[in-house]
Structure formats: structure tokens, C-alpha cells
Design a protein around this motif. Structure first.
Motif, PDB file in Angstrom:
ATOM      1  N   GLU A  63       0.633  -1.134  -0.113  1.00 23.18           N
ATOM      2  CA  GLU A  63       0.032   0.058  -0.170  1.00 23.18           C
ATOM      3  C   GLU A  63       0.700   1.168   0.124  1.00 23.18           C
ATOM      4  O   GLU A  63       2.016   1.173   0.285  1.00 23.18           O
ATOM      5  N   LYS A  64       0.302   2.483  -0.111  1.00 23.36           N
ATOM      6  CA  LYS A  64       1.148   3.847  -0.360  1.00 23.36           C
ATOM      7  C   LYS A  64       1.697   3.858   1.048  1.00 23.36           C
ATOM      8  O   LYS A  64       2.803   4.438   1.190  1.00 23.36           O
ATOM      9  N   THR A  65       1.422   3.474   2.119  1.00 20.40           N
ATOM     10  CA  THR A  65       2.159   3.729   3.377  1.00 20.40           C
ATOM     11  C   THR A  65       3.259   2.640   3.460  1.00 20.40           C
ATOM     12  O   THR A  65       4.080   2.773   4.495  1.00 20.40           O
ATOM     13  N   THR A  66       3.687   2.104   2.569  1.00 20.52           N
ATOM     14  CA  THR A  66       4.778   1.019   2.330  1.00 20.52           C
ATOM     15  C   THR A  66       4.236  -0.390   3.251  1.00 20.52           C
ATOM     16  O   THR A  66       5.261  -1.342   3.505  1.00 20.52           O
ATOM     17  N   VAL A  67       3.051  -0.412   3.584  1.00 24.53           N
ATOM     18  CA  VAL A  67       2.960  -1.677   4.468  1.00 24.53           C
ATOM     19  C   VAL A  67       2.575  -2.733   3.498  1.00 24.53           C
ATOM     20  O   VAL A  67       1.600  -2.478   2.487  1.00 24.53           O
ATOM     21  N   SER A  68       3.225  -3.883   3.466  1.00 20.59           N
ATOM     22  CA  SER A  68       2.916  -4.987   2.535  1.00 20.59           C
ATOM     23  C   SER A  68       2.102  -5.964   3.256  1.00 20.59           C
ATOM     24  O   SER A  68       2.068  -6.376   4.449  1.00 20.59           O
ATOM     25  N   VAL A  69       1.280  -6.333   2.483  1.00 16.04           N
ATOM     26  CA  VAL A  69      -0.037  -7.439   2.819  1.00 16.04           C
ATOM     27  C   VAL A  69       0.046  -8.593   1.918  1.00 16.04           C
ATOM     28  O   VAL A  69       0.170  -8.881   0.914  1.00 16.04           O
ATOM     29  N   VAL A  70      -0.163 -10.018   2.878  1.00 18.95           N
ATOM     30  CA  VAL A  70      -0.025 -10.976   1.989  1.00 18.95           C
ATOM     31  C   VAL A  70      -1.373 -11.405   1.250  1.00 18.95           C
ATOM     32  O   VAL A  70      -2.431 -10.656   1.923  1.00 18.95           O
ATOM     33  N   THR A  71      -1.328 -11.715  -0.031  1.00 18.62           N
ATOM     34  CA  THR A  71      -2.301 -12.035  -0.639  1.00 18.62           C
ATOM     35  C   THR A  71      -3.656 -12.700  -0.065  1.00 18.62           C
ATOM     36  O   THR A  71      -3.373 -13.545   0.918  1.00 18.62           O
ATOM     37  N   THR A  72      -5.037 -12.352  -0.363  1.00 17.68           N
ATOM     38  CA  THR A  72      -6.083 -13.092  -0.003  1.00 17.68           C
ATOM     39  C   THR A  72      -6.268 -14.016  -0.751  1.00 17.68           C
ATOM     40  O   THR A  72      -7.501 -14.865  -0.727  1.00 17.68           O
TER      41      THR A  72
END
Length: 123
Positions: free
Chosen positions: A65-74
Motif C-alpha cells: 500500500e501507499k504507506t509501504t505496508v505490505s500485505v499477504v495476498t488473500t
């Protein structure tokens, strides 16, 4: 984490994150630790972790995301395929080792069954 000096560190970081996605360490939709945090924990350069994250993102396993938080795919299908691929790699290595040791397929299957039985007794 002990790194294999014969393989790129970023590739080993990718493998560990993928393993975490399949063993429940990182749940679908969950934020991953920051690149800096992972680099600090592993004692490696943050650019190495950035390269691993860029690869994972290109492969569709994470989104950033823009805030550089990376999220695992759903995407559960993608994660299921990942599990199968990782398991197939381990099976290929087992078969290669067994072949080098001249252990037959039936002997390997017996050993695998025995290992499952031991595990069930300890659970």
C-alpha cells in the motif's frame, strides 16, 4: 536464520516468507513486518529485503500500500498452489536423496508412513 552462502540472500528471504505464508505464520490479508524490521532481525541490508519484497509483489504474493505496508495476498487459490509447489520441491529433493542412496520407492513410502505415524503419536 542461517544463510546458505552459495545462494543469494534475497532468494532465501523469499523462500522463508513464502514458507510463512503456507505454515500460518503470515495469514492472508495480514501485514508483514516492515522491510527494516526484517533486515534488522536477520542482520542483512534493507535493500536485500526490498529486493525480496519486490519479487514477492511481482509474483502476486503480496501487495504494498501507499504507506509501504505490505500485505499477504488473500487469493486462496494462489496460496494453495504455493503450498503444493513448495511440497513438490521437498518431495523432489527427497526422491533425489533416496535415489543417490539407492533406496527404492517402496522403502521411501514405508519411511514416510512411519514418520507420519510417529508424528501422530506425538500430537
Amino acid at each position: 536464520m542461517d544463510f546458505d552462502k552459495h545462494r543469494p540472500i534475497y532468494a532465501q528471504v523469499i523462500e522463508q516468507i513464502k514458507l510463512g505464508m503456507t505454515d500460518g505464520t503470515y495469514q492472508p490479508g495480514e501485514s508483514l513486518p516492515s522491510r527494516r524490521e526484517i533486515a534488522r532481525q536477520l542482520g542483512i541490508n534493507p535493500n536485500t529485503v526490498q529486493r525480496a519484497f519486490a519479487t514477492l509483489e511481482a509474483e502476486g504474493y503480496i501487495t504494498t500500500e501507499k504507506t509501504t505496508v505490505s500485505v499477504v495476498t488473500t487469493d486462496k487459490e494462489k496460496l494453495l498452489i504455493l503450498k503444493k509447489n513448495l511440497l513438490n520441491t521437498a518431495i523432489d529433493q527427497l526422491i533425489e536423496t533416496a535415489t543417490q542412496m539407492t533406496i527404492t520407492e517402496s522403502e521411501v513410502l514405508l519411511l514416510v508412513e512411519a514418520a507420519y505415524q510417529r508424528r501422530q503419536q506425538h500430537d
